[in-house]
Design a protein around this motif. Structure first.
Motif, short mmCIF file in Angstrom:
data_model
loop_
_atom_site.label_atom_id
_atom_site.label_comp_id
_atom_site.label_asym_id
_atom_site.label_seq_id
_atom_site.Cartn_x
_atom_site.Cartn_y
_atom_site.Cartn_z
N GLY A 8 1.01 -1.27 0.00
CA GLY A 8 0.00 0.18 0.14
C GLY A 8 0.83 1.10 0.08
N PRO A 9 0.33 2.35 0.12
CA PRO A 9 0.94 3.60 0.09
C PRO A 9 1.84 3.58 1.37
CG PRO A 9 -1.37 4.31 0.54
CD PRO A 9 -1.11 2.51 0.45
N ARG A 10 3.10 4.32 1.37
CA ARG A 10 4.01 4.32 2.33
C ARG A 10 3.51 5.43 3.28
NH1 ARG A 10 9.62 2.78 1.55
NH2 ARG A 10 9.69 4.20 3.37
N PRO A 11 3.63 5.42 4.77
CA PRO A 11 3.21 6.15 5.58
C PRO A 11 3.74 7.78 5.21
CG PRO A 11 4.43 4.61 6.64
CD PRO A 11 4.17 4.25 5.29
N VAL A 38 8.32 3.75 23.26
CA VAL A 38 8.78 4.33 21.69
C VAL A 38 7.37 5.08 21.50
CG1 VAL A 38 8.88 3.21 19.70
CG2 VAL A 38 10.05 1.94 21.51
N GLU A 39 7.70 6.19 20.93
CA GLU A 39 6.62 7.10 20.50
C GLU A 39 6.59 6.47 18.95
OE1 GLU A 39 5.06 11.56 20.74
OE2 GLU A 39 6.78 11.44 19.66
N ILE A 40 5.23 6.35 18.58
CA ILE A 40 4.98 5.99 17.19
C ILE A 40 3.97 6.80 16.37
CG2 ILE A 40 4.10 3.81 16.02
CD1 ILE A 40 4.92 2.23 18.91
N LEU A 41 4.19 7.17 15.35
CA LEU A 41 3.23 8.11 14.68
C LEU A 41 2.70 6.93 13.65
CD1 LEU A 41 5.65 11.03 13.65
CD2 LEU A 41 3.95 10.98 15.56
N VAL A 42 1.35 7.22 13.37
CA VAL A 42 0.36 6.53 12.63
C VAL A 42 -0.05 7.38 11.52
CG1 VAL A 42 -1.55 4.86 12.36
CG2 VAL A 42 0.02 5.03 14.51
N ASP A 43 0.05 6.88 10.31
CA ASP A 43 -0.59 7.71 9.13
C ASP A 43 -1.69 6.96 8.96
OD1 ASP A 43 -1.33 8.68 6.72
OD2 ASP A 43 0.63 8.58 5.62
N VAL A 44 -3.12 7.51 9.43
CA VAL A 44 -4.28 6.87 8.88
C VAL A 44 -4.69 6.74 7.60
CG1 VAL A 44 -5.13 7.16 11.43
CG2 VAL A 44 -5.62 8.77 9.44
N GLY A 52 -7.54 -3.16 5.36
CA GLY A 52 -7.28 -3.29 6.54
C GLY A 52 -8.44 -3.81 7.33
N ALA A 53 -9.54 -3.67 7.18
CA ALA A 53 -10.71 -4.37 8.04
C ALA A 53 -10.51 -5.83 7.88
CB ALA A 53 -12.19 -3.75 7.47
N ALA A 79 2.06 -0.48 6.63
CA ALA A 79 1.31 0.35 5.87
C ALA A 79 1.09 1.66 6.57
CB ALA A 79 -0.08 -0.04 5.29
N ALA A 80 0.68 1.30 7.95
CA ALA A 80 0.34 2.66 8.96
C ALA A 80 1.65 3.20 9.59
CB ALA A 80 -0.58 2.11 10.01
N ILE A 81 2.52 2.50 10.04
CA ILE A 81 3.78 3.13 10.67
C ILE A 81 5.01 2.99 9.91
CG2 ILE A 81 2.67 2.82 12.91
CD1 ILE A 81 4.87 0.61 13.64
N GLY A 82 5.23 2.08 8.99
CA GLY A 82 6.40 2.08 8.25
C GLY A 82 7.52 1.06 8.91
#
Length: 125
Positions: A8-11, A38-44, A52-53, A79-82
């Motif tokens: 899928g697309p890169r975050p 660990v701080e994690i960024l999620v690209d929704v 995803g579902a 997909a979401a965090i890389g």
């Protein structure tokens, strides 16, 4: 010759930070959560929601083989965090994909960040 796996697309982890999933999606942004320091960024917006579902259902189905569940989780996480952030998570929890309790802990926090609730819980109070 092996098949190339479709990704899928890169975050986009440089997008604006949102308070919750709805705000982040509306502003094309990301949400943050912390797991084991660990701080994690999620690209929704990087998650294809149909795919995803389906993956969410696979991961939560305890009757499926663990490899099926782990592969579904990997698809969502990548997909979401890389891969870089996933590698940071694995650095603090090397048995992430071998220990069901550890994977369940991470999965719960990941879902709470995305939906405001643990898997199976309602976000309404």
């Amino acid at each position: 010759m092996g098949r190339k796996k479709r990704r899928g697309p890169r975050p986009d982890l440089k997008a604006p930070l949102g308070e919750n999933q709805v705000e982040a999606e509306a502003r094309q942004g990301v949400i943050a959560f912390t797991w084991r320091g660990v701080e994690i960024l999620v690209d929704v917006t990087a998650i294809e929601y149909g795919r995803g579902a389906f993956a969410l259902r696979l991961v939560d189905n305890e009757n499926l083989p663990i490899m099926t569940r782990v592969n579904a989780a990997l698809d969502i996480f990548e997909a979401a965090i890389g891969q870089e952030q996933l590698a940071a998570v694995v650095a603090v929890a090397p048995r992430l994909f071998d220990d069901v309790e550890t994977l369940t802990s991470f999965w719960g926090e990941f879902n709470k960040a995305l939906h405001g609730a643990e898997p199976g819980e309602s976000s309404a109070s």
